[in-house]
Design a protein around this motif. Structure first.
Motif, PDB file in Angstrom:
ATOM      1  N   ASN A   1      36.499  48.507  41.054  1.00  0.00           N
ATOM      2  CA  ASN A   1      37.928  48.352  40.836  1.00  0.00           C
ATOM      3  C   ASN A   1      38.663  49.635  41.192  1.00  0.00           C
ATOM      4  O   ASN A   1      38.077  50.714  41.303  1.00  0.00           O
ATOM      5  CB  ASN A   1      38.201  47.982  39.379  1.00  0.00           C
ATOM      6  CG  ASN A   1      37.596  46.645  39.004  1.00  0.00           C
ATOM      7  OD1 ASN A   1      36.437  46.557  38.619  1.00  0.00           O
ATOM      8  ND2 ASN A   1      38.390  45.603  39.097  1.00  0.00           N
TER       9      ASN A   1
ATOM     10  N   THR B   1      43.381  46.402  34.871  1.00  0.00           N
ATOM     11  CA  THR B   1      41.926  46.459  34.916  1.00  0.00           C
ATOM     12  C   THR B   1      41.373  46.693  33.517  1.00  0.00           C
ATOM     13  O   THR B   1      41.836  47.580  32.800  1.00  0.00           O
ATOM     14  CB  THR B   1      41.466  47.587  35.851  1.00  0.00           C
ATOM     15  OG1 THR B   1      42.000  47.363  37.157  1.00  0.00           O
ATOM     16  CG2 THR B   1      39.956  47.629  35.935  1.00  0.00           C
TER      17      THR B   1
ATOM     18  N   ASN C   1      42.389  38.547  33.832  1.00  0.00           N
ATOM     19  CA  ASN C   1      43.795  38.953  33.821  1.00  0.00           C
ATOM     20  C   ASN C   1      44.750  37.763  33.760  1.00  0.00           C
ATOM     21  O   ASN C   1      45.960  37.938  33.912  1.00  0.00           O
ATOM     22  CB  ASN C   1      44.115  39.792  35.059  1.00  0.00           C
ATOM     23  CG  ASN C   1      43.328  41.095  35.088  1.00  0.00           C
ATOM     24  OD1 ASN C   1      43.062  41.695  34.061  1.00  0.00           O
ATOM     25  ND2 ASN C   1      42.950  41.531  36.278  1.00  0.00           N
TER      26      ASN C   1
ATOM     27  N   VAL D   1      33.101  47.761  34.083  1.00  0.00           N
ATOM     28  CA  VAL D   1      33.807  48.932  34.610  1.00  0.00           C
ATOM     29  C   VAL D   1      33.314  50.209  33.934  1.00  0.00           C
ATOM     30  O   VAL D   1      33.041  51.219  34.604  1.00  0.00           O
ATOM     31  CB  VAL D   1      35.330  48.755  34.418  1.00  0.00           C
ATOM     32  CG1 VAL D   1      36.067  50.051  34.732  1.00  0.00           C
ATOM     33  CG2 VAL D   1      35.849  47.634  35.297  1.00  0.00           C
TER      34      VAL D   1
END
Length: 354
Positions: A203, A293, A62, A132
């Motif tokens: 997350n 995310t 990020n 993820v």
């Protein structure tokens, strides 16, 4: 006597078990073996590999790189070296595009270029996005298989009113349009569900998707288990166990569970592939994993927008690989899961029909 003694000295050959035989059959399927190797490499790359790569390059998924974007807000391409000036999420990276880098600043390599106008590392976001997406898919599959095994076993073993109630409830859940309900629930009550998280493990928003996807995918495993349990319920080995005084729990755990595991394993691989597509679709419709995310669905949504904003970016500020890279990753993963599942099914049930 010498013949008998010689026969006794021969090595004892133990018959191969069903799982050993299935493994031998699976090894003969080159497509399934290749798909399994690809899946193992993928799991290593996204789970332990993503943080190792982050530590090696010295920045996170990020972090903004203002010099990874041109003055016209067009991201740099693969194998680009940009000034290693990381901007925090609270700062404005666009304000630094026209400024010279500070003295002594070194350059860093962006393996797959920048992900968009914010100049984040696309390769690192691809790895963390796969982490993820696979966490959502595998977690939802495990939860759905567990619920399906529980409801299917109860319905098939006890029958009667229990079977009727569970079967009608299964039909009711199957009648709902899954994608529409996922988008509706994710858009209306996601504020409370997003707070469900396991700190340090997943997350924010991942546990929400796992629960929602599993709630609408458990009925197929339940029907598979119910049919298998009903087929085995009155077999001789089950009746013999009942005559010896074995309880219902012991019969289901010891005598019926081993027969249910193979079809559940096969369906589990296909369910993981299906859940990946569901996560991508729900996130693409702006009801799944939220930015910043990274997930494979959010990477596609960032490029193409959402259903409410189909073209949020100027085409001159995007690059074609921003769509191709996550699309190829999704396609290869889903294809490998389906091929491995088909090979596993043929290995566990060679007499079954396609």
């Amino acid at each position: 006597m010498s013949t008998i003694a010689a026969a006794e000295r021969l090595p004892q050959v133990r018959p191969a078990g069903p799982w050993t035989v299935a493994l031998r059959r699976l090894r003969r399927d080159r497509m399934a073996v290749g798909s399994g190797i690809f899946l193992l490499v993928l799991l290593f790359a996204v789970f332990p590999g993503a943080p190792l790569y982050e530590r090696a390059i010295g920045h996170g998924p990020n972090d903004f790189f203002p010099y990874a974007v041109s003055t016209s807000l067009r991201p740099v391409g693969p194998f680009s070296r940009v000034w290693d000036t990381v901007v925090l999420a609270d700062d404005n990276p666009l304000a630094l595009h026209h400024k010279d880098p500070p003295a002594g600043t070194e350059k860093t390599l962006l393996l797959l270029g920048a992900d968009g106008r914010l100049g984040r590392d696309a390769a690192l976001r691809l790895l963390y996005g796969g982490r993820v997406s696979l966490t959502v898919a595998i977690g939802a599959a495990i939860l759905a298989l567990s619920l399906g095994f529980l409801f299917g076993t109860l319905a098939g073993f006890f029958g009667g009113m229990v079977d009727s109630a569970i079967s009608r409830f299964t039909d009711l859940v199957m009648a709902f349009p899954m994608l529409l309900f996922l988008v509706l629930i994710g858009s209306t009550v996601s504020g409370g569900l997003e707070s469900w998280t396991l700190h340090g493990l997943v997350n924010q928003g991942v546990l929400q998707l796992i629960v929602l996807i599993a709630a609408f995918t458990w009925f197929y495993p339940a029907r598979i288990v119910r049919a298998e349990i009903q087929r085995l319920r009155h077999r001789e080995f089950v009746e013999a166990a009942e005559m010896t005084g074995a309880g219902d729990g012991r019969i289901m755990r010891t005598h019926l569970l081993p027969h249910v595991i193979p079809p559940l394993l096969v369906y589990g691989t296909l369910l993981v592939a299906t859940n990946i597509m569901i996560e991508v679709g729900v996130t693409f419709l702006n009801a799944g994993i939220k930015l910043p995310t990274a997930s494979w669905g959010s990477m596609l949504a960032q490029t193409w927008g959402s259903i409410l904003s189909p073209n949020p970016y100027n085409p001159a500020t995007t690059q074609p690989w921003l769509t191709l890279i996550p699309s190829i990753a999704i396609f290869m993963t889903v294809f490998a899961l389906n091929q491995f599942g088909e090979g596993l099914r043929e290995a566990l049930d060679p007499k079954g029909t396609r």
